[in-house]
Motif scaffolding. Sequence first.
Motif, mmCIF file in Angstrom:
data_model
loop_
_atom_site.group_PDB
_atom_site.id
_atom_site.type_symbol
_atom_site.label_atom_id
_atom_site.label_comp_id
_atom_site.label_asym_id
_atom_site.label_seq_id
_atom_site.Cartn_x
_atom_site.Cartn_y
_atom_site.Cartn_z
ATOM 1 N N ARG A 44 4.026 -2.373 10.442
ATOM 2 C CA ARG A 44 3.614 -3.050 9.206
ATOM 3 C C ARG A 44 2.787 -4.288 9.462
ATOM 4 O O ARG A 44 2.335 -4.932 8.536
ATOM 5 C CB ARG A 44 4.847 -3.413 8.395
ATOM 6 C CG ARG A 44 5.581 -2.172 7.937
ATOM 7 C CD ARG A 44 6.819 -2.504 7.208
ATOM 8 N NE ARG A 44 7.509 -1.261 6.884
ATOM 9 C CZ ARG A 44 8.319 -1.121 5.877
ATOM 10 N NH1 ARG A 44 8.576 -2.142 5.102
ATOM 11 N NH2 ARG A 44 8.902 0.022 5.644
ATOM 12 N N THR B 147 -9.380 -2.978 1.041
ATOM 13 C CA THR B 147 -8.497 -3.771 0.185
ATOM 14 C C THR B 147 -8.255 -5.152 0.795
ATOM 15 O O THR B 147 -8.296 -6.168 0.096
ATOM 16 C CB THR B 147 -7.153 -3.051 -0.026
ATOM 17 O OG1 THR B 147 -7.400 -1.782 -0.631
ATOM 18 C CG2 THR B 147 -6.212 -3.865 -0.898
ATOM 19 N N ALA C 180 -2.054 5.958 2.301
ATOM 20 C CA ALA C 180 -3.394 5.361 2.186
ATOM 21 C C ALA C 180 -4.084 5.431 3.548
ATOM 22 O O ALA C 180 -3.450 5.224 4.581
ATOM 23 C CB ALA C 180 -3.304 3.919 1.717
ATOM 24 N N VAL D 278 0.851 -1.190 0.000
ATOM 25 C CA VAL D 278 0.000 0.000 0.000
ATOM 26 C C VAL D 278 0.886 1.238 0.000
ATOM 27 O O VAL D 278 2.052 1.174 0.397
ATOM 28 C CB VAL D 278 -0.936 0.063 1.234
ATOM 29 C CG1 VAL D 278 -1.934 -1.068 1.229
ATOM 30 C CG2 VAL D 278 -0.162 0.085 2.525
ATOM 31 N N ILE E 146 -2.134 5.064 7.007
ATOM 32 C CA ILE E 146 -1.580 3.817 7.521
ATOM 33 C C ILE E 146 -0.097 3.968 7.855
ATOM 34 O O ILE E 146 0.390 3.370 8.814
ATOM 35 C CB ILE E 146 -1.828 2.644 6.527
ATOM 36 C CG1 ILE E 146 -1.650 1.301 7.223
ATOM 37 C CG2 ILE E 146 -0.954 2.753 5.309
ATOM 38 C CD1 ILE E 146 -2.772 0.909 8.113
ATOM 39 N N ASP F 91 -9.409 2.527 3.619
ATOM 40 C CA ASP F 91 -9.089 1.951 2.305
ATOM 41 C C ASP F 91 -8.275 0.664 2.445
ATOM 42 O O ASP F 91 -8.448 -0.281 1.677
ATOM 43 C CB ASP F 91 -8.322 2.952 1.442
ATOM 44 C CG ASP F 91 -9.180 4.133 1.022
ATOM 45 O OD1 ASP F 91 -10.427 4.027 1.089
ATOM 46 O OD2 ASP F 91 -8.605 5.168 0.631
ATOM 47 N N VAL F 92 -7.400 0.623 3.431
ATOM 48 C CA VAL F 92 -6.594 -0.577 3.677
ATOM 49 C C VAL F 92 -7.503 -1.727 4.118
ATOM 50 O O VAL F 92 -7.351 -2.857 3.652
ATOM 51 C CB VAL F 92 -5.499 -0.290 4.724
ATOM 52 C CG1 VAL F 92 -4.794 -1.566 5.145
ATOM 53 C CG2 VAL F 92 -4.497 0.721 4.175
#
Length: 118
Positions: free
Chosen positions: A81, A36, A28, A24, A75, A32-33
């Motif tokens: 991560r 997805t 973002a 990503v 994010i 939205d993450v």
Amino acid sequence: MREKGKLLIKIGVLGSSGPIRFVVNEDAVVADVIETALKLYAHERRLPVLGTKYSDFFLYTPIAATEALNPKEMIGSYGVRNFMLCKKPRQATEIARKRSGNWKSWFNKTISLKVTPH
């Protein structure tokens, strides 16, 4: 001008066989993450089935596991991560309404079956 960075993120889902990994943009937004992740999860036909409505889910980090990430934040601003995707709990009023509706319909059907005119 700085080039937008990309992140390889890993999102775990409780009950799933393993995490979802994808790249990503660091700018973002969390919503939205989540969207997805849900699409990839469904595309891979993973179990348990989660659905596709991103607003039904929270995203957590291992660092702040008790607080869900803000869906409007970027994010990349969290500095991690690895994430955990969790379904939001249903509202108590929704559960009570559904239960009372089911109970009432069951009760009405039972009464109508047992009461016979003479």
